[in-house]
Motif scaffolding. Structure first.
Motif, short mmCIF file in Angstrom:
data_model
loop_
_atom_site.label_atom_id
_atom_site.label_comp_id
_atom_site.label_asym_id
_atom_site.label_seq_id
_atom_site.Cartn_x
_atom_site.Cartn_y
_atom_site.Cartn_z
N LYS A 59 13.33 -24.55 -4.55
CA LYS A 59 11.76 -24.69 -4.46
C LYS A 59 11.60 -26.33 -4.68
O LYS A 59 10.89 -27.14 -4.04
N LYS A 62 12.81 -28.49 -2.05
CA LYS A 62 12.09 -28.74 -0.89
C LYS A 62 10.79 -29.54 -1.30
O LYS A 62 10.21 -30.36 -0.44
N ASN A 104 13.93 -22.41 1.90
CA ASN A 104 13.29 -23.62 1.59
C ASN A 104 13.78 -24.85 2.35
O ASN A 104 13.55 -26.00 2.17
#
Length: 467
Positions: A59, A62, A104
């Motif tokens: 995450k 991303k 992601n």
């Protein structure tokens, strides 16, 4: 100076350095488990706990514009004994990781061997044994088929030179042997043979992805460019680290110059490198179908002639100015006025990355593509209330990206750059005080904190422009 729209701005990791859970979830032991215990040093557990924290880390990728990640599969998590029975938990784990990568928008670049041979194969000679070569090819074939729908980019090995020199010359990796140049050459040849066999398995199955190998390269300059003996010393060490492996990668054989120097260096110890015709036949076939080279690049070396006693000291603590590297009949690594070093005595010399990229283009015109698969700066980051100002790291990376773009302007096909490392991790010979990551790890809480470099890297990734 702009990067191509499809340029990969990646972060690099390695299973043993970040996963933790080194003897959990069905994973078998590897060479490092016993070696570190014997040395009474730090352990790679829990490290960055990527085994459990990978959704958080992906995450963060991303959020911060990191669109590629180098991940290695732990061989012993798939085959706990190196061969034989498989561990379904390990297989499923990597399926889950790759699924999270896709979720992601992060492309996984997967390495099959990143310094972590299963312990049974290691004790049987590691890659000096044909049994390990055969076992690696079977493991690779299994992974290719198992993850064919999830992985497009494969690397067989990470840093073959680092394995060979640290096991047999510098003595800082498992085995801990020193000054055995012959074993180092033999291990490198055997690992390149294993690479070639795995590449041919991949190509014969007509998988849709691509495959290559990661080599750790360092440009070697004569300390005094007017001294013929220093020029020869630089060439000696270049063959030892660079040209032997580059020949194997791109030619599938060794040039007359490479063999002459390699055999001379081995003969200094009364040794002999065994290179069979049938090995070269396989390697030549693979050289034609390698899709890319992964180049790990951190520094250069300045070499002067040396015929004294072997004397190597590894700076593993960050006590600047303590490292020594003198190999009898090969050369001595020297400091150079005007070139700074990190606390671990690594030269900060980004223009040498340009020199190496141009050298590959000119010497091996069949190279196809290059990814800078590792580059970064080890630093003693200060943590102040969640703020980590790592400006020296930003400067280091900016300067290397500048010379990368200069190489692209000169016609070198560089497709991506992976900073070492994505987050702080366990370091093989330094433990945890040497930090490389874009994200600071509090090893007690396992909480992640973006450093200043993470925000800077995000801007570069988003704008495709180097500030």
């Amino acid at each position: 100076m702009k990067f191509a729209e499809d340029f990969i701005f990646g972060g690099a990791t390695a299973a043993y350095q970040c996963e933790g859970s080194t003897r959990a979830y069905g994973k078998g032991a590897v060479s490092w488990d016993e070696f570190l215990e014997e040395k009474g040093r730090f352990q790679a557990n829990p490290a960055s706990d990527f085994y459990h924290q990978y959704p958080v880390d992906l995450k963060l990728c991303k959020m911060f514009g990191v669109n590629g990640i180098r991940i290695s599969i732990s061989w012993a998590r798939i085959f706990p004994d190196g061969t034989g029975a498989i561990n379904q938990q390990g297989i499923d784990y990597y399926h889950d990781v790759f699924k999270e990568c896709r979720k992601n928008g992060v492309e996984p670049f997967v390495t099959l061997h990143h310094f972590d041979t299963p312990i049974g194969l290691y004790k049987n000679g590691d890659f000096l044994s044909n049994d390990t070569i055969d076992a690696f090819v079977k493991y690779a074939a299994f992974c290719f088929e198992e993850y064919k729908d999830e992985v497009t980019y494969w690397f067989t090995f990470n840093e073959i030179w680092a394995v060979a020199t640290n096991q047999y010359i510098e003595g800082t990796f498992p085995y801990g042997e020193k000054y055995n140049v012959t074993k180092a050459f033999q291990a490198m040849h055997n690992m390149m043979l294993a690479h070639a066999k795995a590449v041919l398995v991949y190509k014969e199955k007509n998988y849709e992805g691509k495959i290559g190998v990661v080599q750790s390269l360092e440009y070697k300059y004569p300390f005094n460019e007017l001294k013929i003996e220093d020029i020869q010393a630089a060439k000696n060490e270049d063959v030892l680290q660079n040209q032997f492996l580059l020949d194997a990668t791109f030619l599938g054989e060794y040039s007359c110059e490479t063999l002459e120097i390699a055999n001379k260096l081995a003969s200094l110890q009364g040794g002999k490198i065994i290179i069979r015709d049938e090995d070269l036949e396989v390697m030549r076939k693979a050289a034609k179908v390698n899709d890319y080279l992964g180049m790990n690049y951190y520094q250069s070396r300045f070499i002067q002639a040396y015929d004294g006693e072997n004397d190597i000291f590894h700076n593993g603590t960050g006590e600047k100015g303590t490292s020594r590297f003198r190999l009898q009949g090969v050369g001595e690594r020297m400091e150079k006025d005007g070139i700074d070093r990190t606390d671990w005595d690594w030269l900060i010399h980004p223009e040498s990355m340009f020199d190496m990229l141009l050298r590959i283009k000119l010497q091996y015109p069949n190279y196809k593509e290059i990814y800078i698969t590792e580059n970064g700066m080890g630093y003693k980051d200060d943590f102040e209330d969640g703020i980590i100002d790592d400006t020296p790291r930003i400067d280091y990376v900016r300067r290397h990206l500048y010379y990368l773009l200069k190489a692209v302007e000169s016609g070198v096909n560089v497709k991506g750059y992976f900073i070492w490392s994505l987050m702080d991790m366990f370091s093989w010979t330094n433990g945890y005080n040497k930090r490389y990551g874009l994200f600071y790890i509090d090893y007690e809480s396992q909480k992640r904190y973006p450093k200043a470099s993470a925000y800077w890297y995000k801007r570069i990734s988003q704008t495709k422009e180097l500030e």
